[in-house]
Design an enzyme around this catalytic site. Structure first.
Site, short mmCIF file in Angstrom:
data_model
loop_
_atom_site.label_atom_id
_atom_site.label_comp_id
_atom_site.label_asym_id
_atom_site.label_seq_id
_atom_site.Cartn_x
_atom_site.Cartn_y
_atom_site.Cartn_z
N HIS A 78 17.99 48.22 43.31
CA HIS A 78 17.26 47.87 42.09
C HIS A 78 17.70 46.51 41.56
O HIS A 78 18.09 46.38 40.40
CB HIS A 78 17.51 48.93 41.01
N PRO A 79 17.64 45.44 42.37
CA PRO A 79 18.06 44.13 41.87
C PRO A 79 17.08 43.55 40.87
O PRO A 79 15.86 43.63 41.05
CB PRO A 79 18.11 43.27 43.15
#
Length: 546
Positions: A480-481
């Protein structure tokens, strides 16, 4: 491609970019080009939910970026899996539909991002959604393009996990996107009768015949062509051949938290000193490009089971589950091929979340669970024989922040991804508590009938020091960058909150997870679609879409 000139050039056919392409191309008077570095989404690996097992690490569909050695995680290199193809990461993810905590968005507004509060974004989430799970219209929409449903054929261990929450003070939660995230439950997923619904299949595929919409695949954007404060075109590469796409109105970067800052930096938009050190002319001095990288750091507790209840390969499951799986799937949309592997999960509070912030009735959860009815490898293998179950737990709002930088290799195409995980000691303490909370849930008597040996961290690992050592050796990312082109009004902001334009540029916007000033509390695909929708509305509101 009939023309190399378009009104709108959208870079990246992922969660946000596909929404933007749909909305802008609805006006037949403008031309829109959606550019994707990967290929199509026709593979059964993409369509069948269980196919994600063959997508992660598959370089046809996954960039498999390699991060830099993490100095707080025993110098391990962590793979950064990102979708490569139509739909982007929404074509390889676990299809979990989570929006985040309402206080996340209110937090954005408090940072100066006016117009991004929960009350501002909730109607947008509802407009995108076609909820088929029978949930409340107060929080859900029913006429959008994105199908939101319950999993097709839930494994009984997922329900066992939900029941086990009672022993740890975690109630059953039937809707994580409603009033409260707290508790355990079955996740909603983005599927249509057991088939993955990606951003591409929801928003672009139904309108791909629009004559004013061009979709380019296997086309990599090298950099922007910039004159003064305007983008005039894109330098692209297809089949090894370089060419230019010319922009008549705007360029929208929706390439994600890794590629969007990479394109800006390669184009001379970033920290002046760093660009000059790479031999690049600085077109806009924006020190925040590539900074503020945030991601959910994650741990695992995995337990063997003596009984073949979970999804797993063994003689006991060969005839009832493995061999019939394709027939059950294609004839009934049932069986193991329908699973997304994380059918259940939820949100919990560690001891660090007990005090509610001023003005709130209670504290928000600070960890998220993803439960898998699979014996996940404690040795790093992709597949382990036999049966068991695993509970993944991540830090929802990490304090550690990293960077995405251009590699100094002369190509301006490669990046150095440094999550800088565990650089903030608070994240270490919180994830230690998260492991304890996960064990507390799994210790419930609900699991007694299927319980075997804990293989990771193992019963020998109990003290905080031992758990921390385990985490340094095994903790990873939940993919989940966000945050590397953040919106805001401070000195590291890259885009304006009110129009998502890159500061100092007239016709360049960023619309993807990279604009998040802070990571949201949950999975990031649905919030990225919301960003694409809100960004497209900003363009249309300016009257440029007509």
């Amino acid at each position: 491609m009939n023309s190399s000139r378009f009104d709108y050039l959208i870079v990246g056919a992922g969660s946000a970019g596909c929404v933007v392409a749909n909305r802008l191309s609805a006006d037949p008077k403008v031309t829109v080009c959606l550019i994707e570095a990967g290929g199509d989404d026709k593979s059964p690996w993409v369509k069948i939910p269980a196919g994600i097992f063959g997508l992660y690490g598959n370089k046809k569909y996954d960039y498999t970026f390699q991060g830099v050695p993490q100095k707080h995680l025993n110098n391990r290199v962590i793979t950064v899996n990102r979708g490569k193809g139509l739909g982007g990461s929404s074509s390889i993810n676990s299809m979990v539909y989570i929006r985040g905590n309402k206080n996340d968005y209110d937090g954005w507004a408090a940072l100066g991002c006016e117009g991004w509060s929960y009350q501002d974004v909730l109607p947008i989430f509802k407009d995108l959604e076609c909820n088929l799970a029978g949930q409340s219209p107060e929080y859900h929409g029913f006429k959008g393009e994105l199908n939101v449903v319950n999993p097709q054929d839930i494994n009984e261990l997922a329900r066992t996990f939900v029941k086990a929450g009672a022993a740890a003070g975690l109630p059953e939660n039937h809707d994580f996107n409603a009033e409260s995230q707290f508790g355990l439950g079955i996740y909603n997923v983005t599927q249509d009768e057991g088939v993955r619904v990606s951003s591409y299949s929801a928003f672009v595929e139904p309108v791909q015949q629009r004559p004013n919409l061009t979709v380019l695949t296997h086309t990599e954007v090298f950099k922007l062509q910039i004159e003064a404060d305007r983008v005039t075109g894109l330098e692209i590469e297809h089949a090894g051949v370089r060419s230019v796409l010319q922009c008549k109105r705007e360029v929208i970067l929706s390439a994600g938290a890794i590629a969007s800052p990479r394109i800006l930096l390669a184009s001379g938009i970033g920290h002046r000193d760093e660009l000059q050190a790479l031999g690049l002319e600085c077109k806009q001095d924006l020190p925040g490009v590539g900074e503020n990288l945030q991601d959910h750091i994650d741990s695992m507790v995995t337990v063997r089971s003596p009984k073949p209840v979970s999804i797993g390969i063994s003689w006991a499951t060969l005839l009832p589950h493995i061999l019939p799986a394709p027939f059950k799937y294609y004839l009934q949309r049932k069986g193991w091929w329908t699973t997304n592997y994380v059918e259940a999960g939820g949100f919990a509070k560690t001891s660090y979340a007990q005090a509610a912030p001023t003005g709130r009735a209670e504290a928000d959860p600070d960890v998220q669970f993803h439960f898998t009815p699979i014996f996940r490898s404690y040795r790093g293998r992709k597949l382990e024989m036999g049966h068991g179950y695993s509970l993944f737990t991540c830090v929802l709002r990490p304090q550690s922040k990293g960077t995405v930088k251009l590699a100094n290799d002369g190509t301006f195409k490669n990046v150095l991804i440094d999550h800088n995980f565990f650089s903030d000691e608070q994240d270490q303490k919180l994830l230690i508590e998260a492991v304890k909370k996960a064990r507390e849930v799994l210790a419930s008597s609900e699991f007694d009938a299927v319980r075997g040996e804990e293989m990771a961290p193992t019963p020998a690992i109990q003290t905080d020091e031992q758990i921390l050592a385990y985490l340094r050796q095994t903790a990873s990312t939940v993919y989940h960058p966000v945050g590397t082109c953040k919106m805001g009004i401070d000195e590291l902001a890259v885009v304006n909150p009110w129009d998502l334009k890159v500061k100092g540029m007239q016709n360049l916007r960023v619309m993807d997870a990279s604009i998040m000033p802070n990571l949201i509390s949950g999975n990031t695909s649905a919030p990225s679609m919301m960003i694409g929708e809100k960004g497209a509305r900003m363009i249309l509101a300016e009257g440029q879409g007509s």
